[in-house]
Design a protein around this motif. Structure first.
Motif, mmCIF file in Angstrom:
data_model
loop_
_atom_site.group_PDB
_atom_site.id
_atom_site.type_symbol
_atom_site.label_atom_id
_atom_site.label_comp_id
_atom_site.label_asym_id
_atom_site.label_seq_id
_atom_site.Cartn_x
_atom_site.Cartn_y
_atom_site.Cartn_z
ATOM 1 N N MET A 35 0.560 -2.724 1.053
ATOM 2 C CA MET A 35 0.226 -1.485 0.427
ATOM 3 C C MET A 35 -0.187 0.072 1.230
ATOM 4 O O MET A 35 0.768 0.399 0.657
ATOM 5 C CB MET A 35 0.317 -1.909 -0.972
ATOM 6 C CG MET A 35 0.052 -3.391 -1.916
ATOM 7 S SD MET A 35 2.231 -2.932 -2.202
ATOM 8 C CE MET A 35 1.357 -2.289 -3.778
ATOM 9 N N LEU A 36 -1.217 -0.311 1.562
ATOM 10 C CA LEU A 36 -1.494 1.049 2.015
ATOM 11 C C LEU A 36 -1.185 1.899 3.204
ATOM 12 O O LEU A 36 -0.465 3.214 2.580
ATOM 13 C CB LEU A 36 -2.977 0.705 2.141
ATOM 14 C CG LEU A 36 -4.737 0.105 1.445
ATOM 15 C CD1 LEU A 36 -5.276 0.208 2.129
ATOM 16 C CD2 LEU A 36 -4.593 1.504 0.321
ATOM 17 N N LEU A 37 -0.448 0.967 3.874
ATOM 18 C CA LEU A 37 0.319 1.418 4.825
ATOM 19 C C LEU A 37 2.286 2.098 3.913
ATOM 20 O O LEU A 37 2.393 3.151 4.982
ATOM 21 C CB LEU A 37 0.713 0.629 5.621
ATOM 22 C CG LEU A 37 -0.437 -0.121 7.144
ATOM 23 C CD1 LEU A 37 -0.105 -0.726 7.825
ATOM 24 C CD2 LEU A 37 -1.072 1.454 7.739
ATOM 25 N N LEU A 38 1.903 1.232 2.779
ATOM 26 C CA LEU A 38 3.755 1.660 2.199
ATOM 27 C C LEU A 38 3.429 3.134 1.997
ATOM 28 O O LEU A 38 4.711 4.014 1.768
ATOM 29 C CB LEU A 38 3.199 0.468 1.007
ATOM 30 C CG LEU A 38 4.531 -0.165 1.687
ATOM 31 C CD1 LEU A 38 4.200 -1.771 0.962
ATOM 32 C CD2 LEU A 38 5.585 -0.339 2.338
ATOM 33 N N LEU A 100 13.307 -1.816 -1.536
ATOM 34 C CA LEU A 100 11.768 -2.550 -1.449
ATOM 35 C C LEU A 100 11.060 -1.863 -2.326
ATOM 36 O O LEU A 100 9.828 -2.732 -2.620
ATOM 37 C CB LEU A 100 12.198 -2.925 -0.020
ATOM 38 C CG LEU A 100 13.381 -3.782 0.653
ATOM 39 C CD1 LEU A 100 14.066 -3.361 2.358
ATOM 40 C CD2 LEU A 100 13.502 -5.161 0.179
ATOM 41 N N ARG A 101 10.884 -0.506 -2.077
ATOM 42 C CA ARG A 101 9.457 -0.032 -2.366
ATOM 43 C C ARG A 101 9.164 0.000 -4.459
ATOM 44 O O ARG A 101 7.897 -0.805 -4.051
ATOM 45 C CB ARG A 101 9.838 1.551 -2.873
ATOM 46 C CG ARG A 101 9.411 1.680 -0.874
ATOM 47 C CD ARG A 101 8.910 3.704 -1.266
ATOM 48 N NE ARG A 101 8.897 4.039 -0.103
ATOM 49 C CZ ARG A 101 9.823 4.312 0.919
ATOM 50 N NH1 ARG A 101 11.043 4.532 0.066
ATOM 51 N NH2 ARG A 101 9.490 4.970 2.495
ATOM 52 N N ALA A 102 9.911 -0.678 -5.057
ATOM 53 C CA ALA A 102 10.309 -0.541 -6.487
ATOM 54 C C ALA A 102 10.310 -1.939 -6.509
ATOM 55 O O ALA A 102 8.873 -2.171 -7.559
ATOM 56 C CB ALA A 102 11.683 -0.721 -6.967
ATOM 57 N N LEU A 103 10.032 -2.615 -5.857
ATOM 58 C CA LEU A 103 9.825 -4.662 -5.784
ATOM 59 C C LEU A 103 8.417 -4.869 -5.192
ATOM 60 O O LEU A 103 7.648 -5.156 -6.036
ATOM 61 C CB LEU A 103 11.413 -5.146 -5.102
ATOM 62 C CG LEU A 103 11.102 -6.703 -4.853
ATOM 63 C CD1 LEU A 103 11.458 -7.151 -6.369
ATOM 64 C CD2 LEU A 103 11.958 -7.360 -3.889
ATOM 65 N N LEU A 244 4.505 3.557 -5.331
ATOM 66 C CA LEU A 244 5.482 2.500 -4.536
ATOM 67 C C LEU A 244 6.665 3.210 -5.536
ATOM 68 O O LEU A 244 8.359 3.406 -5.124
ATOM 69 C CB LEU A 244 5.702 1.628 -4.573
ATOM 70 C CG LEU A 244 4.488 1.179 -2.913
ATOM 71 C CD1 LEU A 244 3.808 0.194 -2.836
ATOM 72 C CD2 LEU A 244 5.634 2.239 -1.129
ATOM 73 N N ILE A 245 6.702 2.679 -7.295
ATOM 74 C CA ILE A 245 7.559 2.562 -7.882
ATOM 75 C C ILE A 245 8.283 3.873 -7.966
ATOM 76 O O ILE A 245 9.098 4.597 -8.657
ATOM 77 C CB ILE A 245 6.866 2.342 -9.195
ATOM 78 C CG1 ILE A 245 6.929 0.396 -8.802
ATOM 79 C CG2 ILE A 245 7.917 2.348 -10.470
ATOM 80 C CD1 ILE A 245 6.039 0.051 -9.995
#
Length: 250
Positions: A35-38, A100-103, A244-245
């Motif tokens: 999650m942090l890398l995202l 994918l980000r939202a999911l 992310l969402i």
């Protein structure tokens, strides 16, 4: 992808928290690393970097917990996870980046809500424990969320914690279950282009910090309660999930 100061500012904590969680706290918060890398990388890149690191810390965690797992529950969860991994790979092959980000953000927020519901007593697992057959749907769900976000921990925890294992048995069972699942995921990750030479190179730079986190986690396992570690983790997961969402919708 550039291995710059921003990458290491988030990559090092990501590797540390994944190692600490998998080494001592049931893998429940290990997916915070991805999650942090995202926050700075596309989903495919972030998860592709994290998978080799997770496999590394799985292997490093095996020795202190070797043979201490519940073999029957571990076998059920591993086998049940395979259809979920296949479903995750199928979805990933057709989904776009913003979906994918939202999911993944939704998985993070749902994870935190679930943990709050458990801690407040809004959801009770029952004293009798879930039947062995429940490992199949829960294991499949774990395989699916593990593939798309390295987030299989909640489903596995629901099953195992309801069966009231001793703390070390629980930890050892999660180590072997996710260790095998992550190796199974490696093939589809390579096939889908998530684990690349570039991702492996980035993971190599973060590997010492992942191993350090594992060493810390193993030693903290018996020394401190999980509450303090997870309070910080859940707050970070919630904020990251919302971010992310927001990015996906924007």
């Amino acid at each position: 992808m550039t291995l710059d100061l921003t990458f290491f500012a988030l990559g090092i904590p990501a590797a540390l928290v994944a190692g600490i969680s998998k080494g001592g706290f049931g893998s429940g918060a290990a997916f915070l690393g991805g999650m942090l890398l995202l926050l700075i990388l596309p989903p495919a890149t972030a998860l592709g970097i994290m998978l080799p690191l997770l496999i590394l810390v799985d292997l490093a965690s095996l020795k202190p917990y070797w043979g201490k797992w519940d073999a029957s529950d571990a076998k059920r969860l591993i086998l049940a996870g395979i259809p979920g991994i296949i479903a995750g790979a199928a979805l990933w092959s057709v989904a776009n980046t913003n979906f994918l980000r939202a999911l993944i953000g939704s998985v993070a927020i749902a994870f935190v809500i679930w943990q709050i519901a458990l801690s407040r007593g809004w959801v009770r697992l029952g004293k009798a424990g879930l039947p062995a057959a429940s490992a199949w749907p829960l294991g499949a769900a774990a395989g699916f969320t593990s593939f798309i976000a390295h987030a299989g921990g909640p489903w596995t925890a629901v099953y195992l914690l309801s069966r009231r294992p001793e703390k070390t048995v629980y930890q050892a069972t999660t180590v072997i279950v996710f260790g095998v699942q992550n190796i199974v995921k490696l093939g589809p990750y390579i096939w889908l282009g998530l684990v690349t030479a570039e991702a492996l190179w980035a993971a190599l730079w973060l590997a010492p910090f992942a191993l350090l986190g594992t060493w810390i986690g193993v030693r903290l396992h018996a020394a401190i309660p999980q509450r303090a570690f997870f309070l910080v983790t859940y707050a970070l997961l919630l904020l990251t999930g919302v971010k992310l969402i927001s990015d996906a919708l924007a």
